[in-house]
Design a protein around this motif. Structure first.
Motif, PDB file in Angstrom:
ATOM      1  N   LEU A 316       0.720  -1.299   0.066  1.00  0.00           N
ATOM      2  CA  LEU A 316       0.195   0.062  -0.342  1.00  0.00           C
ATOM      3  C   LEU A 316       0.571   1.490   0.164  1.00  0.00           C
ATOM      4  O   LEU A 316       0.478   2.330  -0.347  1.00  0.00           O
ATOM      5  CB  LEU A 316      -0.291  -0.285   1.235  1.00  0.00           C
ATOM      6  CG  LEU A 316      -1.825  -1.120   1.113  1.00  0.00           C
ATOM      7  CD1 LEU A 316      -3.084  -1.114   2.322  1.00  0.00           C
ATOM      8  CD2 LEU A 316      -3.186  -1.097  -0.054  1.00  0.00           C
ATOM      9  N   ALA A 317       1.852   1.579   0.851  1.00  0.00           N
ATOM     10  CA  ALA A 317       3.064   2.777   0.631  1.00  0.00           C
ATOM     11  C   ALA A 317       3.547   2.527  -0.711  1.00  0.00           C
ATOM     12  O   ALA A 317       3.870   4.043  -1.495  1.00  0.00           O
ATOM     13  CB  ALA A 317       3.613   2.278   1.452  1.00  0.00           C
ATOM     14  N   ALA A 318       3.476   1.868  -1.434  1.00  0.00           N
ATOM     15  CA  ALA A 318       4.730   1.567  -2.392  1.00  0.00           C
ATOM     16  C   ALA A 318       3.091   1.661  -3.258  1.00  0.00           C
ATOM     17  O   ALA A 318       3.466   3.103  -4.601  1.00  0.00           O
ATOM     18  CB  ALA A 318       5.042   0.591  -2.932  1.00  0.00           C
ATOM     19  N   MET A 319       2.208   1.683  -3.103  1.00  0.00           N
ATOM     20  CA  MET A 319       1.213   2.160  -4.366  1.00  0.00           C
ATOM     21  C   MET A 319       1.262   3.787  -4.375  1.00  0.00           C
ATOM     22  O   MET A 319       1.136   4.366  -5.343  1.00  0.00           O
ATOM     23  CB  MET A 319       0.104   1.297  -4.422  1.00  0.00           C
ATOM     24  CG  MET A 319       0.136   0.245  -4.903  1.00  0.00           C
ATOM     25  SD  MET A 319      -1.546  -0.811  -3.911  1.00  0.00           S
ATOM     26  CE  MET A 319      -2.735   0.465  -5.129  1.00  0.00           C
ATOM     27  N   GLU A 320       1.223   4.032  -3.194  1.00  0.00           N
ATOM     28  CA  GLU A 320       0.983   5.445  -2.865  1.00  0.00           C
ATOM     29  C   GLU A 320       2.094   6.348  -3.344  1.00  0.00           C
ATOM     30  O   GLU A 320       1.896   8.051  -3.997  1.00  0.00           O
ATOM     31  CB  GLU A 320       0.882   6.022  -1.211  1.00  0.00           C
ATOM     32  CG  GLU A 320       0.410   6.688  -0.901  1.00  0.00           C
ATOM     33  CD  GLU A 320      -0.067   7.644   0.535  1.00  0.00           C
ATOM     34  OE1 GLU A 320      -0.601   8.611   1.132  1.00  0.00           O
ATOM     35  OE2 GLU A 320      -0.351   6.594   1.241  1.00  0.00           O
ATOM     36  N   LEU A 321       3.226   6.103  -3.267  1.00  0.00           N
ATOM     37  CA  LEU A 321       4.718   6.560  -3.433  1.00  0.00           C
ATOM     38  C   LEU A 321       4.459   6.433  -5.381  1.00  0.00           C
ATOM     39  O   LEU A 321       4.598   7.938  -5.568  1.00  0.00           O
ATOM     40  CB  LEU A 321       5.561   5.969  -3.200  1.00  0.00           C
ATOM     41  CG  LEU A 321       6.829   6.989  -3.184  1.00  0.00           C
ATOM     42  CD1 LEU A 321       7.695   7.563  -2.621  1.00  0.00           C
ATOM     43  CD2 LEU A 321       8.519   5.505  -3.096  1.00  0.00           C
ATOM     44  N   PHE A 322       4.129   5.515  -5.798  1.00  0.00           N
ATOM     45  CA  PHE A 322       3.814   5.452  -7.297  1.00  0.00           C
ATOM     46  C   PHE A 322       2.454   7.107  -7.450  1.00  0.00           C
ATOM     47  O   PHE A 322       3.147   7.104  -8.389  1.00  0.00           O
ATOM     48  CB  PHE A 322       3.207   4.162  -7.690  1.00  0.00           C
ATOM     49  CG  PHE A 322       3.734   4.061  -9.253  1.00  0.00           C
ATOM     50  CD1 PHE A 322       4.633   3.646  -9.595  1.00  0.00           C
ATOM     51  CD2 PHE A 322       3.052   4.163  -9.910  1.00  0.00           C
ATOM     52  CE1 PHE A 322       5.061   3.882 -11.054  1.00  0.00           C
ATOM     53  CE2 PHE A 322       2.497   4.565 -11.235  1.00  0.00           C
ATOM     54  CZ  PHE A 322       3.542   3.544 -11.973  1.00  0.00           C
ATOM     55  N   ALA A 323       1.802   6.912  -6.482  1.00  0.00           N
ATOM     56  CA  ALA A 323       0.235   7.471  -7.681  1.00  0.00           C
ATOM     57  C   ALA A 323       1.148   9.177  -7.082  1.00  0.00           C
ATOM     58  O   ALA A 323       0.678  10.487  -8.126  1.00  0.00           O
ATOM     59  CB  ALA A 323      -0.735   7.492  -6.445  1.00  0.00           C
ATOM     60  N   THR A 324       1.639   9.593  -5.969  1.00  0.00           N
ATOM     61  CA  THR A 324       1.570  10.683  -5.296  1.00  0.00           C
ATOM     62  C   THR A 324       3.525  11.464  -6.067  1.00  0.00           C
ATOM     63  O   THR A 324       3.685  12.898  -6.451  1.00  0.00           O
ATOM     64  CB  THR A 324       1.753  10.813  -4.202  1.00  0.00           C
ATOM     65  OG1 THR A 324       3.345  10.169  -3.177  1.00  0.00           O
ATOM     66  CG2 THR A 324       0.572  10.804  -3.113  1.00  0.00           C
ATOM     67  N   GLU A 325       4.279  10.082  -6.549  1.00  0.00           N
ATOM     68  CA  GLU A 325       5.354  11.100  -7.144  1.00  0.00           C
ATOM     69  C   GLU A 325       6.098  10.414  -8.495  1.00  0.00           C
ATOM     70  O   GLU A 325       6.656  10.798  -8.842  1.00  0.00           O
ATOM     71  CB  GLU A 325       6.760  10.528  -6.341  1.00  0.00           C
ATOM     72  CG  GLU A 325       6.377  11.599  -5.268  1.00  0.00           C
ATOM     73  CD  GLU A 325       7.762  11.599  -3.754  1.00  0.00           C
ATOM     74  OE1 GLU A 325       8.924  11.439  -4.207  1.00  0.00           O
ATOM     75  OE2 GLU A 325       7.667  11.506  -2.348  1.00  0.00           O
ATOM     76  N   VAL A 326       5.211   9.433  -8.631  1.00  0.00           N
ATOM     77  CA  VAL A 326       5.762   8.883 -10.443  1.00  0.00           C
ATOM     78  C   VAL A 326       4.871   9.325 -11.328  1.00  0.00           C
ATOM     79  O   VAL A 326       4.796   9.897 -11.946  1.00  0.00           O
ATOM     80  CB  VAL A 326       6.130   6.919 -10.568  1.00  0.00           C
ATOM     81  CG1 VAL A 326       6.359   6.922 -11.614  1.00  0.00           C
ATOM     82  CG2 VAL A 326       6.887   6.771  -9.354  1.00  0.00           C
ATOM     83  N   ALA A 327       3.364   8.534 -10.719  1.00  0.00           N
ATOM     84  CA  ALA A 327       2.327   9.240 -12.133  1.00  0.00           C
ATOM     85  C   ALA A 327       2.143  10.746 -12.218  1.00  0.00           C
ATOM     86  O   ALA A 327       1.673  10.351 -13.327  1.00  0.00           O
ATOM     87  CB  ALA A 327       1.266   8.294 -11.420  1.00  0.00           C
TER      88      ALA A 327
END
Length: 330
Positions: A316-327
């Motif tokens: 869940l933390a990795a998904m949030e990091l992707f959404a906020t800083e990669v996507a």
């Protein structure tokens, strides 16, 4: 550019009830974080994957509001085509027009023997299934006579809510790419082909799509793990990534590793070089741009959790990091 999430857990991940709830929690997180899809996949004979892709997709639809829901991919040859068309159309209706149906031919013989379908018929059955599903969705009534299926004056009720519900086909053979171009709205890659292999296949697919008066659409399934540092990523995902690549090589799902004669030859560097979106947010974004620029990928269907891990909190933390800083970079 779109980013979806694909769920790959099975009973090897733990108690089925708990793991199912974790999948649903990931799906609601994907919906909240702005991902574009939350999709299921399947094997019929596996402890690593659940074998009920559409029922899980129904549960995801009931708990989400905006993500596309469905499969990437369901094993098309293992379904009655009319029932598949009905179940997918109902999913589109109850989700408010969010269906994404991805079908593949399958590559593990055990999936077929489990449900009594001849493995050697998988290509022909998928070809006919794709045509039947489209006919069922677009015609008030239809008939079909093929080598594997015959239907006379059939009507599927209800039709999908979408005027043109999407049907995407997975493939990694020349025949499969031609099928995706001829019968599908898009091509879905496998999860671990290299960027160069994907570029070659995408080019062949688009050439064939053009012959069928289609533009073609490329979706890449990719294992993904963003982290604050590569060291943190290796700590949390390195062993999982290496085990995953070795397992899929043994299954025959990876055929573009020259010089590799056994799974033990594969290193973690082989896994993260150009097959997995991995590293810091900027490194993940750079990898995505590489797939976009080299292979013309239009959508990424991301796997954040292999059946053996990492654990739910880290996923869940990795998904949030992707959404906020990669996507957001796209």
């Amino acid at each position: 550019m779109g980013f979806g999430v694909v769920f790959t857990q099975g009973v090897v991940s733990g108690d089925p009830y708990r793991v199912g709830q974790e999948v649903l929690e990931q799906a609601t997180a994907a919906d909240r974080l702005g991902f574009d899809a939350a999709l299921t996949t399947e094997h019929k004979h596996s402890t690593e994957y659940f074998g009920s892709a559409l029922p899980m997709a129904y549960a995801i639809a009931a708990r989400t509001e905006r993500v596309r829901v469905g499969t990437s991919v369901a094993l098309g040859p293992l379904y009655n085509p009319v029932e598949l068309a009905q179940d997918a159309a109902m999913l589109d209706q109850i989700s408010g027009g969010r269906l994404f149906l991805g079908l593949g031919a399958g590559y593990l013989e055990e999936d077929f023997t489990t449900v009594g379908v001849p493995f050697t018929e998988r290509a022909g059955r998928l070809d006919e299934t794709a045509r039947i599903v489209r006919s069922a969705w677009t015609n008030e009534r239809f008939s079909f006579s093929g080598e594997h299926y015959t239907f006379d004056d059939v009507s599927v009720i209800p039709k999908p809510l979408q005027a043109h519900a999407p049907l995407h086909l997975g493939a990694w053979t020349p025949g499969g790419l031609r099928r995706a171009a001829r019968l599908g709205d898009g091509w879905i890659s496998n999860a671990l082909m290299s960027v160069d292999t994907m570029a070659q296949m995408a080019s062949a697919y688009r050439d064939e799509a053009a012959l069928n008066d289609k533009e073609g659409h490329v979706s890449a399934v990719r294992f993904c793990w963003p982290a604050r540092s590569r060291e943190e990523g290796m700590r949390d995902f390195g062993d999982t990534a290496l085990a995953m690549v070795r397992t899929l090589w043994e299954y025959g799902a990876i055929g573009d590793m020259p010089g590799v004669r056994s799974a033990s030859d594969i290193t973690i560097d082989d896994a993260v070089r150009d097959r997995i979106i991995f590293g810091t947010p900027d490194e993940c974004a750079e990898s995505i741009r590489g797939f976009q620029d080299t292979a013309g990928v239009q959508d990424f269907l991301l796997i954040f959790r292999h059946p053996t891990g990492p654990g739910q909190a880290k996923v869940l933390a990795a998904m949030e990091l992707f959404a906020t800083e990669v996507a957001k970079q796209f």
